[in-house]
Design an enzyme around this catalytic site. Structure first.
Site, short mmCIF file in Angstrom:
data_model
loop_
_atom_site.label_atom_id
_atom_site.label_comp_id
_atom_site.label_asym_id
_atom_site.label_seq_id
_atom_site.Cartn_x
_atom_site.Cartn_y
_atom_site.Cartn_z
CG HIS A 64 16.58 8.85 30.41
ND1 HIS A 64 16.76 9.26 29.11
CD2 HIS A 64 16.07 9.92 31.07
CE1 HIS A 64 16.37 10.51 28.99
NE2 HIS A 64 15.94 10.94 30.16
N GLY A 112 16.60 3.54 24.90
CA GLY A 112 17.63 3.87 25.88
C GLY A 112 18.74 4.65 25.19
CG HIS A 257 19.33 12.76 33.66
ND1 HIS A 257 18.55 12.76 32.54
CD2 HIS A 257 20.22 11.73 33.50
CE1 HIS A 257 18.93 11.78 31.73
NE2 HIS A 257 19.95 11.14 32.30
CB SER A 377 27.20 0.82 -5.76
OG SER A 377 27.71 1.89 -6.52
CG HIS A 466 35.49 3.79 0.16
ND1 HIS A 466 35.94 4.93 0.78
CD2 HIS A 466 34.30 4.13 -0.44
CE1 HIS A 466 35.08 5.92 0.56
NE2 HIS A 466 34.08 5.45 -0.16
NE ARG A 513 34.05 -1.69 -7.50
CZ ARG A 513 35.11 -1.56 -8.29
NH1 ARG A 513 36.14 -2.39 -8.16
NH2 ARG A 513 35.15 -0.63 -9.21
#
Length: 656
Positions: A64, A112, A257, A377, A466, A513
């Site tokens: 910013h 940002g 700000h 996995s 999952h 899988r």
């Protein structure tokens, strides 16, 4: 002089925000002293050769505060004019509201979203170490630079910063220096309302060197940078106590700000700083100062060029590799090393994907990556290659730990640095942790590859937490992103090759899988169009077209076989990448979809998106609900993903 440089930055930043009637003046006013020392004295860069590979990188994580960055880029001599500063935040300008990669030389990454820049900086610092290990030779350090970042309180609060910083400490990235703009102000007020932790102790626990300074004292700033450089074993966090809105009537005011100061307050600021009220004023002394600094930067660059030329002559093979990887060119004839799978075999696409990755990695030295603690996995470990770890950066395997968002942000930094092709991996359902980093990769057109496995309810007993349902479609709607869900092992090989050849944006490989049969009719040429006819109808005009991706392509073939017994001619279309298909010429799309032919789309995910292909009168068989825990075969029956149940749905829908 450095005080005058800092005050000039303050004046320019205040004018930019005021002229735009929009922006964030507080942070630039508060960090101007740091930026003045960094860009005026510390940073090794060359504004007229902004893509110099060995330049120091600077990341404004607190994006910013872009007016700060644009001001120092202009003063340093980058291709950013005073007129460009006057166009701050205006449509089509080179000075957008937050720094955007591709827009302006000197902007190293799009920032940002807070914390992203810290993660990117970690990736850049890691890339420097990896490339130094690969290309440097005794007496020839052609890759040898620092990575700097300025972060604010918001960056420190975001979880991605913690993930990335923790890993940076583990990796011992001693050439990473982060300046924390500790002004104790956030949008809602004092940070005490929600942020009271001891940041210094946290970063010490991560394995960082931590220094505390007054961010408005140039001598302390210089000394901190030197101390940071002296510690080559640990990254450094410089906690710089600053005052937001420094020098203006809105010092320590939360409104500084994100609200313009107001014209009267800008004039008061300039009087306080000893500057004239003239808009966009740059003292001649400051211009002269940076003219002299550019001569120094030119000498540094020339010295590197001479070293690089000598290195190139001494190590011509390394030079050829350097040129190739910096241009993101792949080695020749990768197609010949791709595994080929015979019809009648069956593989989980995650398994064959791992074998394909290993075959490619053996030929592509710059290909590195890892997973969020899931390589066993996701099958993404490169066999025979070393792990990248503290003090040992010559390997190919990264261990990100259970840090999905940090992983994705670091991958962006690795890719942005140049010289590497990178991938990261986790389960598809966990891509939600990574989403903003993926979005930024697409915004920046960085060719990061994501290997996302366990792609549907066929995960089975782990249950709905999952089992991804909406994740695949959520990736497809990111502009410029390509999500590829291959139907079998051969499509998986083409998917990997396509992702590596693509240099204009990120790609996700969505893998299973469970085992899938290797299909007859798959086509590498057709795959490149995102969709193709896998099996044509038994006569020229099909009665039905079934479109499917991934594991549902073999299901579509089985359904076509069943319907053929009722004299229905069915065309089966494999759609590995919906976005790529929709980007094809209209004539190709029409040839695949036919005219006035009933269409069915089949995918184990949410149905939205597929109606683009089926039309409102078509049938989409998907998963518009969460899954359940149970064996995959039972779930297929439960959710209607069997040849018999899909066939019955089609017959009922079309009144056959």
């Amino acid at each position: 002089m450095i005080h005058l440089v800092a005050n000039t930055i303050r004046g320019l930043a205040a004018d930019m925000v005021e002229n735009a009637k929009s922006g964030h003046p507080g942070m630039p006013l508060g960090t101007a002293d740091i930026a003045a020392v960094l860009y005026g004295e510390i940073l090794n860069h060359h504004p007229t050769v902004p893509d110099w590979p060995n330049r120091d990188r600077f990341v404004l994580s607190a994006g910013h505060g872009s007016a700060l960055l644009y001001s120092v880029l202009h003063l340093s001599g980058y291709d950013l004019s005073l007129e460009d500063l006057k166009q701050f935040r205006k449509l089509g300008s080179k000075t957008p509201g937050h720094p955007e990669f591709w827009h302006v030389p000197g902007v190293e990454t799009t920032t940002g979203p807070l914390g992203q820049g810290i993660a990117n900086a970690v990736g850049m610092a890691l890339a420097e170490r990896i490339l130094a290990e690969r290309f440097n030779q005794p007496g020839f350090e052609v890759m040898n630079h620092y990575t700097y970042a300025i972060a604010g309180d918001g960056c420190m609060m975001e979880g991605i910063s913690s993930e990335a910083s923790s890993l940076a400490g583990d990796l011992g990235l001693g050439k990473l220096i982060v300046i924390y703009d500790d002004n104790s102000i956030s949008i809602e007020g004092s940070t005490e309302i929600a942020f009271n932790e001891n940041v210094a102790e946290r970063y010490l626990a991560y394995g960082w060197q931590v220094l505390k300074i007054d961010g408005h004292q140039p001598d302390e700033i210089r000394a901190a940078f030197e101390a940071a450089k002296a510690d080559r074993e640990r990254p450094t966090l410089i906690i710089a106590k600053t005052v937001i809105g420094k020098g203006s009537p809105r010092e320590n005011d939360p409104e500084a700000h994100g609200t313009p100061l107001g014209k009267d307050n800008v004039y008061t600021l300039k009087r306080t700083l000893g500057l004239p009220e003239q808009d966009f004023y740059v003292p001649e002394e400051v211009n002269c100062y940076f003219t002299e600094q550019r001569m120094l930067w030119q000498r540094n660059y020339t010295a590197w060029e001479e070293k690089f030329a000598a290195w190139s002559e001494r190590f011509p093979e390394l030079r050829r590799e350097w040129d190739r990887v910096m241009r993101r060119e792949l080695p020749d004839d990768l197609e010949s090393i791709l595994p080929h799978y015979e019809v009648g075999t069956a593989f989980a696409t995650r398994d064959c994907g791992g074998k394909i990755l290993n075959a490619l990695a053996a030929k592509i030295p710059e290909l590195i990556g890892g997973s969020a603690d899931l390589a066993p996995s996701t099958k993404t470990y490169i066999q025979g290659a070393s792990d990248i770890k503290k003090g040992e950066y010559y390997g190919k395997n990264l261990h990100f730990g259970v840090r999905e968002h940090g992983m994705a942000g670091i991958l962006n930094g690795l890719s942005l640095h140049g010289g590497l092709r990178v991938y990261g991996s986790t389960f598809l359902v966990f891509v939600d942790y990574m989403r903003h980093s993926l979005r930024l990769a697409s915004l920046m057109r960085e060719p990061v590859i994501y290997v996302l496995t366990h792609d549907s309810f066929y995960v089975g007993e782990d249950g709905p937490t999952h089992q991804p349902v909406e994740q695949l479609q959520s990736l497809r709607i990111i502009p410029g992103f390509e999500a590829i869900r291959p139907a079998d092992a051969n499509e998986t090989a083409w998917a990997w090759l396509h992702a590596l050849k693509r240099t204009s944006g990120p790609t996700a490989l969505i893998l299973t899988r469970q085992k899938l049969p290797t299909l007859a009719g798959t086509s590498g040429d057709g795959f490149q169009h995102g969709a193709y006819i896998l099996r044509e109808a038994t006569h020229n005009q099909p009665d039905l077209i079934i479109l499917a991706s991934g594991s549902e392509v073999s299901l579509a073939v089985a359904v076509a076989d069943t319907l053929s017994q009722t004299d229905k001619a069915v065309r089966v279309v494999s759609v590995p990448c919906l976005e790529l298909f929709l980007a094809q010429e209209a004539s190709y799309i029409q040839a695949i979809l036919g005219e006035d032919v009933p269409r069915v789309a089949l995918e184990a995910g949410v149905s939205s998106g597929w109606y683009q292909l089926t039309g409102i009168n078509g049938l989409v068989i998907g998963m518009d609900h969460f899954g359940k825990s149970g064996p995959a075969e039972q779930l297929a029956e439960e959710f209607g993903f069997t040849p018999e149940k899909v066939t019955q749905q089609i017959k009922t829908f079309f009144n056959w």
